[in-house]
Design a protein around this motif. Structure first.
Motif, PDB file in Angstrom:
ATOM      1  N   UNK A  77       8.860  -6.283  -4.285  1.00  0.00           N
ATOM      2  CA  UNK A  77       8.987  -4.826  -4.354  1.00  0.00           C
ATOM      3  C   UNK A  77       7.925  -4.142  -3.498  1.00  0.00           C
ATOM      4  N   UNK A  78       6.677  -4.613  -3.610  1.00  0.00           N
ATOM      5  CA  UNK A  78       5.607  -4.012  -2.821  1.00  0.00           C
ATOM      6  C   UNK A  78       5.805  -4.267  -1.331  1.00  0.00           C
ATOM      7  N   UNK A  79       6.258  -5.479  -0.999  1.00  0.00           N
ATOM      8  CA  UNK A  79       6.508  -5.791   0.407  1.00  0.00           C
ATOM      9  C   UNK A  79       7.576  -4.857   0.979  1.00  0.00           C
ATOM     10  N   UNK A  80       8.614  -4.602   0.187  1.00  0.00           N
ATOM     11  CA  UNK A  80       9.665  -3.679   0.629  1.00  0.00           C
ATOM     12  C   UNK A  80       9.117  -2.266   0.774  1.00  0.00           C
ATOM     13  N   UNK A  81       8.243  -1.856  -0.165  1.00  0.00           N
ATOM     14  CA  UNK A  81       7.643  -0.526  -0.072  1.00  0.00           C
ATOM     15  C   UNK A  81       6.822  -0.387   1.203  1.00  0.00           C
ATOM     16  N   UNK A  82       6.074  -1.431   1.532  1.00  0.00           N
ATOM     17  CA  UNK A  82       5.271  -1.383   2.761  1.00  0.00           C
ATOM     18  C   UNK A  82       6.176  -1.372   3.993  1.00  0.00           C
ATOM     19  N   UNK A  83       7.241  -2.171   3.971  1.00  0.00           N
ATOM     20  CA  UNK A  83       8.131  -2.291   5.137  1.00  0.00           C
ATOM     21  C   UNK A  83       8.909  -1.009   5.380  1.00  0.00           C
ATOM     22  N   UNK A  84       9.396  -0.405   4.287  1.00  0.00           N
ATOM     23  CA  UNK A  84      10.228   0.788   4.425  1.00  0.00           C
ATOM     24  C   UNK A  84       9.411   2.083   4.441  1.00  0.00           C
ATOM     25  N   UNK A  85       8.111   1.961   4.449  1.00  0.00           N
ATOM     26  CA  UNK A  85       7.255   3.143   4.606  1.00  0.00           C
ATOM     27  C   UNK A  85       7.082   3.961   3.353  1.00  0.00           C
ATOM     28  N   UNK A  86       7.236   3.347   2.169  1.00  0.00           N
ATOM     29  CA  UNK A  86       7.076   4.082   0.915  1.00  0.00           C
ATOM     30  C   UNK A  86       5.603   4.104   0.498  1.00  0.00           C
ATOM     31  N   UNK A  87       4.752   4.426   1.463  1.00  0.00           N
ATOM     32  CA  UNK A  87       3.304   4.504   1.249  1.00  0.00           C
ATOM     33  C   UNK A  87       2.872   5.906   1.625  1.00  0.00           C
ATOM     34  N   UNK A  88       1.954   6.461   0.832  1.00  0.00           N
ATOM     35  CA  UNK A  88       1.536   7.845   1.049  1.00  0.00           C
ATOM     36  C   UNK A  88       1.046   8.074   2.474  1.00  0.00           C
ATOM     37  N   UNK A  89       1.589   9.122   3.099  1.00  0.00           N
ATOM     38  CA  UNK A  89       1.091   9.516   4.403  1.00  0.00           C
ATOM     39  C   UNK A  89      -0.287  10.146   4.306  1.00  0.00           C
ATOM     40  N   UNK A  90      -0.518  10.854   3.199  1.00  0.00           N
ATOM     41  CA  UNK A  90      -1.836  11.417   2.959  1.00  0.00           C
ATOM     42  C   UNK A  90      -2.786  10.341   2.456  1.00  0.00           C
ATOM     43  N   UNK A  91      -4.038  10.479   2.812  1.00  0.00           N
ATOM     44  CA  UNK A  91      -5.044   9.523   2.339  1.00  0.00           C
ATOM     45  C   UNK A  91      -5.373   9.817   0.877  1.00  0.00           C
ATOM     46  N   UNK A  92      -5.334   8.799  -0.018  1.00  0.00           N
ATOM     47  CA  UNK A  92      -5.776   9.017  -1.399  1.00  0.00           C
ATOM     48  C   UNK A  92      -7.285   9.195  -1.443  1.00  0.00           C
ATOM     49  N   UNK A  93      -7.865   9.220  -2.615  1.00  0.00           N
ATOM     50  CA  UNK A  93      -9.316   9.349  -2.721  1.00  0.00           C
ATOM     51  C   UNK A  93      -9.927   7.974  -2.419  1.00  0.00           C
TER      52      UNK A  93
END
Length: 225
Positions: A102-118
């Motif tokens: 699931x995480x690999x798919x999130x990274x591949x499909x760009x489901x990672x915040x564009x904004x920088x977290x804290x």
């Protein structure tokens, strides 16, 4: 078997091994993997460096490395070492592998915040987890070879993995969340029965880090209107 028969059972009846047997699993996997678990140590320390970078690709790489850690600890420890003495561990082991996918798919499909977290706060919590939690198994066993390392031991991996909630977005976050909660409850129940009190801190920390992951995630920008 009647309902009354089921009510006569306690948690102790479903844990058919003692704390020494359980803690010995950490020693065995560390001995069998040596020296390859040193790579997991390098990755554990390197991931917060990726948090600190403003580049989105660095955060996607961090999520991808966390995916490998989920799959590695699930298949390696839970399926390979724990499931022969505790059959639900196999289910959780494959669930860890699925969580990694699931995480690999999130990274591949760009489901990672564009904004920088804290990033600084997130890095501090991460380093506290990967540097502090592995020693809880040592405190319970008295053997330094029982270090519960990130990417090897499922408890440490899940606790640090909870902080990744700060990086993934929307529906992916809610798909990622259930295993963190279910594993924490299962792990806490098992460790309570075994009376491995120091290790019991790990599932508690996982639930706390779930809250931290949501807290550290980027806030949506609000219009002045």
């Amino acid at each position: 078997m009647t309902g009354a028969d089921w009510l006569s059972y306690s948690l102790q009846d479903f844990v058919m091994f003692g704390p020494q047997v359980f803690l010995r699993l950490f020693v065995r996997i560390n001995q069998d993997l040596w020296p390859w678990q040193l790579l997991a140590v390098v990755v554990a320390i390197g991931i917060p460096v990726l948090f600190l970078k403003p580049d989105l690709r660095a955060r996607r790489l961090a999520v991808g490395l966390m995916a490998v850690a989920w799959a590695g600890s699930g298949y390696g420890f839970l399926v390979g070492y724990f499931s022969p003495i505790n059959w639900p561990a196999a289910w959780f082991g494959w669930a860890f592998v699925a969580q990694g996918a699931l995480l690999a798919a999130a990274a591949f499909f760009g489901a990672v915040h564009g904004q920088t977290p804290q990033p600084k706060q997130l890095a501090v919590f991460w380093l506290a987890a990967v540097c502090g939690l592995p020693w809880l198994a040592v405190a319970d066993s008295g053997d330094w070879q029982s270090l519960a390392l990130f990417g090897v031991a499922p408890g440490t991996t899940a606790a640090t993995g909870a902080l990744v909630l700060a990086l993934v977005t929307g529906p992916w976050r809610w798909l990622y969340l259930p295993l963190l909660v279910l594993w924490s409850l299962f792990s806490a129940a098992t460790l309570w029965v075994l009376q491995t009190w120091w290790l019991l801190i790990t599932p508690v920390a996982t639930l706390l880090f779930v809250g931290a992951g949501f807290w550290f995630s980027p806030r949506p920008e609000q219009s002045l209107d």
